[in-house]
Design a protein around this motif. Structure first.
Motif, PDB file in Angstrom:
ATOM      1  N   GLU A 119       4.647 -13.557  39.879  1.00  0.00           N
ATOM      2  CA  GLU A 119       3.480 -14.200  39.710  1.00  0.00           C
ATOM      3  C   GLU A 119       3.293 -15.824  40.164  1.00  0.00           C
ATOM      4  N   PHE A 120       4.350 -16.229  40.745  1.00  0.00           N
ATOM      5  CA  PHE A 120       4.258 -17.448  41.414  1.00  0.00           C
ATOM      6  C   PHE A 120       4.379 -17.363  42.859  1.00  0.00           C
ATOM      7  N   GLU A 121       4.211 -16.207  43.576  1.00  0.00           N
ATOM      8  CA  GLU A 121       3.999 -16.287  44.936  1.00  0.00           C
ATOM      9  C   GLU A 121       2.711 -16.824  45.340  1.00  0.00           C
ATOM     10  N   PRO A 122       2.597 -17.633  46.222  1.00  0.00           N
ATOM     11  CA  PRO A 122       1.253 -18.239  46.476  1.00  0.00           C
ATOM     12  C   PRO A 122       0.218 -17.125  46.754  1.00  0.00           C
ATOM     13  N   ARG A 123       0.396 -16.163  47.744  1.00  0.00           N
ATOM     14  CA  ARG A 123      -0.590 -14.977  48.072  1.00  0.00           C
ATOM     15  C   ARG A 123      -1.020 -14.165  46.824  1.00  0.00           C
ATOM     16  N   GLU A 124       0.027 -14.080  46.164  1.00  0.00           N
ATOM     17  CA  GLU A 124      -0.428 -13.380  44.667  1.00  0.00           C
ATOM     18  C   GLU A 124      -1.228 -14.235  43.673  1.00  0.00           C
ATOM     19  N   VAL A 125      -1.154 -15.437  43.756  1.00  0.00           N
ATOM     20  CA  VAL A 125      -1.792 -16.453  42.795  1.00  0.00           C
ATOM     21  C   VAL A 125      -3.299 -16.539  43.504  1.00  0.00           C
TER      22      VAL A 125
END
Length: 448
Positions: A119-125
């Motif tokens: 959830e906190f991976e930049p690309r996922e955000v």
């Protein structure tokens, strides 16, 4: 899934045919501070991953601080058993690395699109924000511009030295915008541009900026926001590598010199519907005004993203084209949100506040959330700078204040994800506190 596996396999096999000397490939992803982490894979194992073998890395690698250490953030890092999390290969990103001494390849990896994204991976955000916009019929087109400084490769007692002009052997210590500086540094700049193109990045305009040894490189517009942010991230990596090869250091540090302009990350964003109509230009550009209002409203609550470290806050104010308040204007480079002159088809905003060392995935996500919020709220913005040079609202100019403003803002928590916001804010808070745990020589001069 079978189609993507087939595509990845074809990409890896074609790469092996075209680069038979490459034995290893760096599988890389961006962490919260904007640094790449990953693993170096034998090319044979990469083909197995492309065929469907699991690719796992520690989940908490995303949480690394600026210096690479882990902080206690909730139950992460020290009370979760440091679990692995699945990653996937990003199609189209397997490219040769030309700036290393040995033949290598590199390829982006990500958790977005996996069964359990981080959830906190930049690309996922960013992926979540883009998916939500697409479901609403909003399709962003994005272009990044990045400023950076060249320094001499050797530091002087830990401090940077001006880049040396390769033609005159003098230091490039005079701030100017002269076109001749592009010629004097053409060898390294041309290599940077060509290396970026070899990575699949569409390099367009190269500019000599105002600071000594400072340049800006622009990228082409993309209707894929993730790919646009990929380009910005990969460009930083390749540019630093190419600079070292030529005897320089390239740095995207926000404010390396107090007396000269800082380096920014400028992001151009336009919004289109499914039929290709520019949403911002409809109804006498009223949606543009709403989008600007949303950006300005959330800007003070996204400052830890736009200014991600202590040095980045030094860039704000006091020098050319660096805003000190949340403001906007038409063709005005003093504004955080600038509206470039364009025809209705290409009407867009240029968000100018982020520092060059900010995380491009998160910067774009924050900008898009501001635009989305503005379109939903339908409010009028404050007066543009063209009408009132004093127009603007305050934003935090110190990290701990900025973290508090971000962590408890309900719209930001809802649209970027509450888990991400909590993790990101604690990461920034801990980095800031760690930065303070060193006594500078100035303190002894002042207080001993």
């Amino acid at each position: 899934m079978k189609s993507q596996t087939s595509t990845l396999l074809a990409e890896v096999r074609t790469f092996r045919q075209n680069h038979p000397d490459v034995r290893y490939v760096d599988l890389i992803a961006l962490d919260i501070p904007g640094h790449f982490y990953g693993k170096r894979y034998p090319i044979e194992m990469l083909e197995k991953v492309a065929a469907g073998s699991p690719l796992k890395l520690p989940q908490n690698a995303v949480l690394l601080g600026v210096q690479g250490g882990l902080f206690k953030i909730g139950d992460y890092c020290f009370h979760d058993g440091d679990p692995d999390a699945n990653r996937r290969l990003v199609p189209g990103t397997l490219k040769p690395v030309s700036w290393e001494s040995q033949a290598l390849g590199q390829m982006l990896i990500t958790s977005d699109g996996t069964e359990a994204p981080i959830e906190f991976e930049p690309r996922e955000v960013l992926a979540k924000v883009l998916e939500r916009l697409h479901q609403k019929g909003i399709h962003p087109v994005v272009a990044f511009e990045l400023e950076f400084y060249l320094f001499d490769k050797k530091l002087n007692n830990g401090l940077p030295q001006f880049a040396r002009d390769p033609l005159s052997d003098d230091t490039d210590d005079q701030p100017n915008l002269h076109i001749e500086r592009l010629s004097r540094f053409s060898e390294v700049l041309d290599d940077m541009a060509q290396t970026a193109k070899d990575q699949g990045i569409d390099i367009t305009v190269i500019t000599a900026e105002l600071g000594p040894g400072q340049f800006e490189i622009n990228f082409g517009h993309l209707d894929d926001g993730l790919r646009a942010a990929d380009w910005a991230a990969l460009f930083c990596r390749s540019t630093r590598g190419v600079a070292l090869k030529h005897g320089y250091r390239a740095s995207f540090m926000a404010k390396p010199y107090l007396q000269f302009p800082g380096s920014g990350m400028h992001v151009h964003v336009s919004l289109y519907d499914g039929a290709g109509n520019n949403l911002l230009a409809a109804h006498q550009q009223q949606p543009l005004r709403h989008a600007v209002a949303g950006c300005l409203e959330l800007l003070p609550h996204c400052m830890p993203i736009f200014s991600p470290n202590h040095n980045a806050f030094r860039r704000l104010g006091g020098t050319v084209n660096a805003a000190t308040r949340a403001c906007w204007g038409f063709e005005d480079r003093d504004a955080c949100v600038r509206i470039p002159d364009s025809d209705p088809r290409n009407l867009r905003i240029e968000h100018r506040l982020a520092s060059a060392d900010a995380n491009p995935y998160l910067v774009l996500a924050a900008i898009l959330v501001g635009l989305e919020h503005g379109l939903e709220a339908g409010r009028e913005p404050i007066a543009p700078l063209n009408e009132d040079r004093n127009s603007g609202t305050d934003f935090p100019v110190e990290m701990l204040d900025a973290v508090r403003a971000m962590q408890h803002q309900p719209v930001v928590r809802d649209k970027l994800g509450a888990e991400f916001v909590d993790v990101y804010c604690e990461n920034k808070r801990q980095d800031h506190l760690a930065f303070q745990q060193e006594i500078h020589a100035r303190e002894y001069r002042w207080f001993l």
